[in-house]
Scaffold this motif. Sequence first.
Motif, PDB file in Angstrom:
ATOM      1  N   UNK A  23       0.855  -1.188   0.000  1.00 31.22           N
ATOM      2  CA  UNK A  23       0.000   0.000   0.000  1.00 31.22           C
ATOM      3  C   UNK A  23       0.893   1.240   0.000  1.00 31.22           C
ATOM      4  N   UNK A  24       0.713   2.089  -0.994  1.00 29.10           N
ATOM      5  CA  UNK A  24       1.512   3.305  -1.074  1.00 29.10           C
ATOM      6  C   UNK A  24       2.950   3.063  -1.490  1.00 29.10           C
ATOM      7  N   UNK A  25       3.238   1.901  -2.077  1.00 29.08           N
ATOM      8  CA  UNK A  25       4.600   1.560  -2.475  1.00 29.08           C
ATOM      9  C   UNK A  25       4.682   1.411  -3.986  1.00 29.08           C
ATOM     10  N   UNK A  26       5.714   1.983  -4.576  1.00 28.03           N
ATOM     11  CA  UNK A  26       5.992   1.802  -5.995  1.00 28.03           C
ATOM     12  C   UNK A  26       7.384   1.181  -6.091  1.00 28.03           C
ATOM     13  N   UNK A  27       7.501   0.128  -6.868  1.00 26.32           N
ATOM     14  CA  UNK A  27       8.789  -0.518  -7.097  1.00 26.32           C
ATOM     15  C   UNK A  27       9.077  -0.458  -8.589  1.00 26.32           C
ATOM     16  N   UNK A  28      10.234   0.080  -8.946  1.00 26.67           N
ATOM     17  CA  UNK A  28      10.722   0.056 -10.325  1.00 26.67           C
ATOM     18  C   UNK A  28      11.964  -0.818 -10.329  1.00 26.67           C
ATOM     19  N   UNK A  29      12.034  -1.724 -11.274  1.00 25.35           N
ATOM     20  CA  UNK A  29      13.173  -2.629 -11.365  1.00 25.35           C
ATOM     21  C   UNK A  29      13.739  -2.564 -12.774  1.00 25.35           C
ATOM     22  N   UNK A  30      15.038  -2.413 -12.853  1.00 18.97           N
ATOM     23  CA  UNK A  30      15.709  -2.453 -14.145  1.00 18.97           C
ATOM     24  C   UNK A  30      17.099  -3.049 -13.942  1.00 18.97           C
ATOM     25  N   UNK A  31      17.875  -3.091 -15.006  1.00 18.07           N
ATOM     26  CA  UNK A  31      19.210  -3.650 -14.957  1.00 18.07           C
ATOM     27  C   UNK A  31      20.185  -2.640 -15.554  1.00 18.07           C
ATOM     28  N   UNK A  32      21.462  -2.807 -15.261  1.00 18.63           N
ATOM     29  CA  UNK A  32      22.457  -1.884 -15.795  1.00 18.63           C
ATOM     30  C   UNK A  32      22.942  -2.294 -17.184  1.00 18.63           C
TER      31      UNK A  32
END
Length: 171
Positions: free
Chosen positions: A131-140
């Motif tokens: 709740x109220x959390x945003x997760x962005x995931x990427x790689x280098x």
Amino acid sequence: ARKAGFETNYIAVQSLTDYRQNFLYPAELALIDHVLTVPVDVSMASRDFAILELLVQVLARPAPQFVYVNKQGAHFPYQRITPENAARFRPVMQPQEPIADRERLINSYMNAIYRAVDRFFAELLRRIDLAGTVILYTSDHGQNLLDDGRPVTHCRRSGQNLYEVVVPMLA
């Protein structure tokens, strides 16, 4: 993030003694409220899960948090990330084995992805309140798994294969 009311956090497994790592310098680190690192003696196979413990603690704080995490991820040699007895995909590469067998290379990479991404997020999502959390995931960088016949353990600076520069971005 701080101006928006967030505490700022940087969590990393990579050494902060070489500030050129990811172009992060001491003056920039000074702008971050909390800089957390995994001890250097934590095994390669356990580093991301040590980050997970730190991340769960940070996200449990009552104040809003902005967290930038630099995981170990799925870096070569992949067999250091997934112990052979935990390998789902077989056959796998052995320590010190030259990069020559594409099937073994791909299986070892898929095991590393499974551990560093799938298992990491399964555990994280089980333990935090979204709740109220945003997760962005990427790689280098992407990865060349003998796709052009050349053994490459990281993204090249020039002459890259498409798979070396295409990265995931998940929200």
